[in-house]
Design an enzyme around this catalytic site. Structure first.
Site, PDB file in Angstrom:
ATOM      1  N   HIS A   1       0.841  -1.212   0.000  1.00 33.44           N
ATOM      2  CA  HIS A   1       0.000   0.000   0.000  1.00 33.44           C
ATOM      3  C   HIS A   1       0.865   1.246   0.000  1.00 33.44           C
ATOM      4  O   HIS A   1       1.908   1.307   0.663  1.00 33.44           O
ATOM      5  CB  HIS A   1      -0.975   0.002   1.185  1.00 33.44           C
ATOM      6  CG  HIS A   1      -0.334  -0.001   2.545  1.00 33.44           C
ATOM      7  ND1 HIS A   1       0.020   1.154   3.208  1.00 33.44           N
ATOM      8  CD2 HIS A   1      -0.012  -1.027   3.382  1.00 33.44           C
ATOM      9  CE1 HIS A   1       0.539   0.852   4.384  1.00 33.44           C
ATOM     10  NE2 HIS A   1       0.532  -0.468   4.529  1.00 33.44           N
TER      11      HIS A   1
ATOM     12  N   ASP B   1      -0.345   4.336   0.790  1.00 29.91           N
ATOM     13  CA  ASP B   1      -0.755   5.264   1.834  1.00 29.91           C
ATOM     14  C   ASP B   1       0.043   4.997   3.104  1.00 29.91           C
ATOM     15  O   ASP B   1       0.513   3.888   3.339  1.00 29.91           O
ATOM     16  CB  ASP B   1      -2.253   5.171   2.113  1.00 29.91           C
ATOM     17  CG  ASP B   1      -2.718   3.748   2.399  1.00 29.91           C
ATOM     18  OD1 ASP B   1      -2.414   2.854   1.594  1.00 29.91           O
ATOM     19  OD2 ASP B   1      -3.366   3.527   3.436  1.00 29.91           O
TER      20      ASP B   1
ATOM     21  N   ASP C   1       6.446   1.359   7.242  1.00 31.96           N
ATOM     22  CA  ASP C   1       5.067   0.948   6.932  1.00 31.96           C
ATOM     23  C   ASP C   1       4.518   1.808   5.806  1.00 31.96           C
ATOM     24  O   ASP C   1       3.864   2.804   6.048  1.00 31.96           O
ATOM     25  CB  ASP C   1       4.216   1.088   8.191  1.00 31.96           C
ATOM     26  CG  ASP C   1       2.774   0.655   7.997  1.00 31.96           C
ATOM     27  OD1 ASP C   1       2.490  -0.047   7.007  1.00 31.96           O
ATOM     28  OD2 ASP C   1       1.929   1.042   8.819  1.00 31.96           O
TER      29      ASP C   1
ATOM     30  N   GLU D   1      -5.172   1.120   2.898  1.00 32.72           N
ATOM     31  CA  GLU D   1      -4.923   0.104   3.914  1.00 32.72           C
ATOM     32  C   GLU D   1      -4.942   0.684   5.326  1.00 32.72           C
ATOM     33  O   GLU D   1      -5.401   0.036   6.274  1.00 32.72           O
ATOM     34  CB  GLU D   1      -3.575  -0.574   3.629  1.00 32.72           C
ATOM     35  CG  GLU D   1      -3.328  -1.856   4.418  1.00 32.72           C
ATOM     36  CD  GLU D   1      -2.620  -1.638   5.736  1.00 32.72           C
ATOM     37  OE1 GLU D   1      -2.438  -2.635   6.471  1.00 32.72           O
ATOM     38  OE2 GLU D   1      -2.237  -0.487   6.067  1.00 32.72           O
ATOM     39  N   GLU D   2      -4.456   1.902   5.480  1.00 32.62           N
ATOM     40  CA  GLU D   2      -4.357   2.492   6.812  1.00 32.62           C
ATOM     41  C   GLU D   2      -5.718   2.757   7.451  1.00 32.62           C
ATOM     42  O   GLU D   2      -5.812   2.839   8.682  1.00 32.62           O
ATOM     43  CB  GLU D   2      -3.560   3.805   6.749  1.00 32.62           C
ATOM     44  CG  GLU D   2      -2.107   3.639   6.353  1.00 32.62           C
ATOM     45  CD  GLU D   2      -1.267   2.945   7.411  1.00 32.62           C
ATOM     46  OE1 GLU D   2      -1.802   2.641   8.490  1.00 32.62           O
ATOM     47  OE2 GLU D   2      -0.076   2.709   7.155  1.00 32.62           O
TER      48      GLU D   2
ATOM     49  N   ASP E   1       4.576  -5.836   3.635  1.00 31.16           N
ATOM     50  CA  ASP E   1       4.392  -4.910   4.744  1.00 31.16           C
ATOM     51  C   ASP E   1       5.356  -5.270   5.876  1.00 31.16           C
ATOM     52  O   ASP E   1       5.967  -6.338   5.879  1.00 31.16           O
ATOM     53  CB  ASP E   1       2.941  -4.961   5.238  1.00 31.16           C
ATOM     54  CG  ASP E   1       2.462  -3.627   5.758  1.00 31.16           C
ATOM     55  OD1 ASP E   1       3.300  -2.827   6.199  1.00 31.16           O
ATOM     56  OD2 ASP E   1       1.230  -3.390   5.748  1.00 31.16           O
TER      57      ASP E   1
ATOM     58  N   HIS F   1       3.927   3.708  12.176  1.00 30.07           N
ATOM     59  CA  HIS F   1       3.042   4.740  12.734  1.00 30.07           C
ATOM     60  C   HIS F   1       3.721   5.608  13.792  1.00 30.07           C
ATOM     61  O   HIS F   1       3.085   6.485  14.369  1.00 30.07           O
ATOM     62  CB  HIS F   1       1.771   4.135  13.341  1.00 30.07           C
ATOM     63  CG  HIS F   1       0.865   3.493  12.351  1.00 30.07           C
ATOM     64  ND1 HIS F   1      -0.517   3.535  12.469  1.00 30.07           N
ATOM     65  CD2 HIS F   1       1.097   2.784  11.225  1.00 30.07           C
ATOM     66  CE1 HIS F   1      -1.073   2.882  11.468  1.00 30.07           C
ATOM     67  NE2 HIS F   1      -0.096   2.416  10.695  1.00 30.07           N
TER      68      HIS F   1
END
Length: 421
Positions: free
Chosen positions: A86, A88, A119, A153-154, A177, A391
């Protein structure tokens, strides 16, 4: 040839890091999302330059999904592959104290810092770079190779699900990931809303008639009744902790979190509505449909034991397509067969690159891999970066790990390109 490819990764480290820096420079935090168009345009162009045909569609405006396909020389007789990631990244919150600009990836010693390096733009960069090196060295796949760069995805949006709905399938899939380069499956997550609502709204002055003997008013506070539902959910969660286990997970990993509660309209009224937002984690042996049924049955029995809830039972709304659009999400669980061709080939590649056995574990978080599994595609999670960095403020990625992961992936692809059915 494989040693030559490994050597090229070492010699072209700066090129790999510059690719990652470019991906990070596209500001794609989600939320707010709707900002991935330019990043996806870059990924599509990169794939086109190395011989992939491009399919692209908008999941949401300014948030397209990109799928590149490199046709195999003999797809009927060789295994196909999906590489999924992903574009994002996690949001940047006000007041976060970043030591370096989050969207200007910065190298300090053995680490590269920036939003999304762990990530999961590190995994994306490594995958794109590995595919480029194979193409430059004239190594072509026997079966089809599909690269999916998805959005959403987030925040639980169905970018990967839309790829499956569009018909993309393969014999094996790797979601690159952050797994700290462990080969992983995952549990599942589903969110749900439980709502209690009175058909009538009563003034605060009538409360005495609801709670004292002889009041004769059949009414109740939806907030107070929700307390019974919360207690029922806690009892079910404790029952799961006693009765449910799954290999690779600590005891009690199946949980029901009462995350958000909303209720009442004004201090002058008895609350006529209350909604509870819950997050449910479940094991790979289960399916979210079964878990939903189990929760609803339990809460039904809780409601039947209360005269008011028996007449006005709670209502349920499960899942959703986006935490932004409809405040709901689903991440299906998936496991893996450690004796399968895909896992065995990946273990062999990992040992060649890292000079140690790959760890077969279960991720404590969730990824889009569940949607691939739901579509009947054998899938694993395998990528650089740690969950501790995902994150986080000052998110970082080990450069040695990024390079070695790239070697592992290129060793896997080099082998997989030659795998006959």
């Amino acid at each position: 040839m494989l040693q030559t490819l490994f050597q090229q990764i070492d010699e072209r480290e700066e090129e790999l890091l510059n690719l990652l820096k470019t991906l990070v420079s596209f500001e794609t935090p989600s939320p707010p999302a709707r900002n991935a168009k330019e990043a996806q345009k870059y990924v599509a162009s990169y794939l086109e330059d190395i011989g992939f045909s491009i399919d692209q569609w908008d999941l949401y405006e300014q948030d397209p999904v990109v799928v590149g396909t490199k046709k195999g020389k003999d797809p009927e007789n060789y295994h196909s592959l999906i590489i999924n990631g992903h574009i994002d990244v996690a949001s940047i919150e006000e007041g976060e104290e970043w030591l370096t600009p989050p969207f200007e990836a910065t190298v300090k010693g053995d680490y590269i810092y920036g939003r999304g390096v762990a990530d999961m733009k590190g995994g994306m960069a490594a995958s794109l770079f590995a595919l480029k090196l194979l193409q430059e060295n004239g190594i072509e796949p026997g079966g089809d190779i599909i690269f999916q760069s998805v959005v959403g995805e987030e925040v639980g949006e169905a970018g990967t699900k839309s790829c499956c709905d569009r018909g993309y399938r393969a014999d094996f899939a790797i979601v690159v990931d952050s797994s700290n380069c462990e080969i992983q499956g995952q549990g599942g997550v589903i969110t749900g809303w439980i709502t209690i609502e009175s058909p009538e709204t009563f003034h605060d002055g009538t409360r005495r008639q609801m709670i004292h003997a002889g009041g004769k008013l059949f009414g109740a506070s939806a907030i107070e009744k929700m307390m019974k539902i919360i207690e029922g959910l806690r009892e079910l969660e404790q029952h799961w902790a006693v009765m449910k286990t799954s290999k690779g997970f600590p005891p009690g990993s199946a949980t029901i979190n009462p995350a958000v509660i909303e209720g009442g309209r004004h201090a002058a009224f008895v609350a006529d509505k209350c909604s509870l937002w819950i997050t449910v984690h479940y094991y790979p042996e289960e399916h979210y449909v079964e878990v939903i049924r189990e929760i609803e049955e339990h809460i039904h029995h809780v409601a039947m034991a209360d005269p008011w809830l028996r007449k006005y039972p709670p209502k349920f709304k499960w899942g959703g397509t986006s935490m932004i659009e409809d405040r709901g999400e689903i991440f299906p669980a998936f496991s893996y067969d450690e004796h399968s061709l895909g896992v065995k080939t990946l273990q062999k590649a990992h040992k060649l690159a890292f000079n140690e056995e790959a760890k077969l574990t279960m991720s404590p978080t969730v990824t889009d891999g569940g949607w691939l599994s739901e579509a009947g595609i054998p899938v694993v999670l395998y990528g650089p970066g740690t969950l501790e960095d995902a994150h986080s403020v000052n998110e970082k990625l080990s450069i040695p790990q990024l390079k070695t992961f790239t070697k592992s992936l290129i060793a896997f692809l080099f082998d997989w390109y030659q795998k006959k059915r």
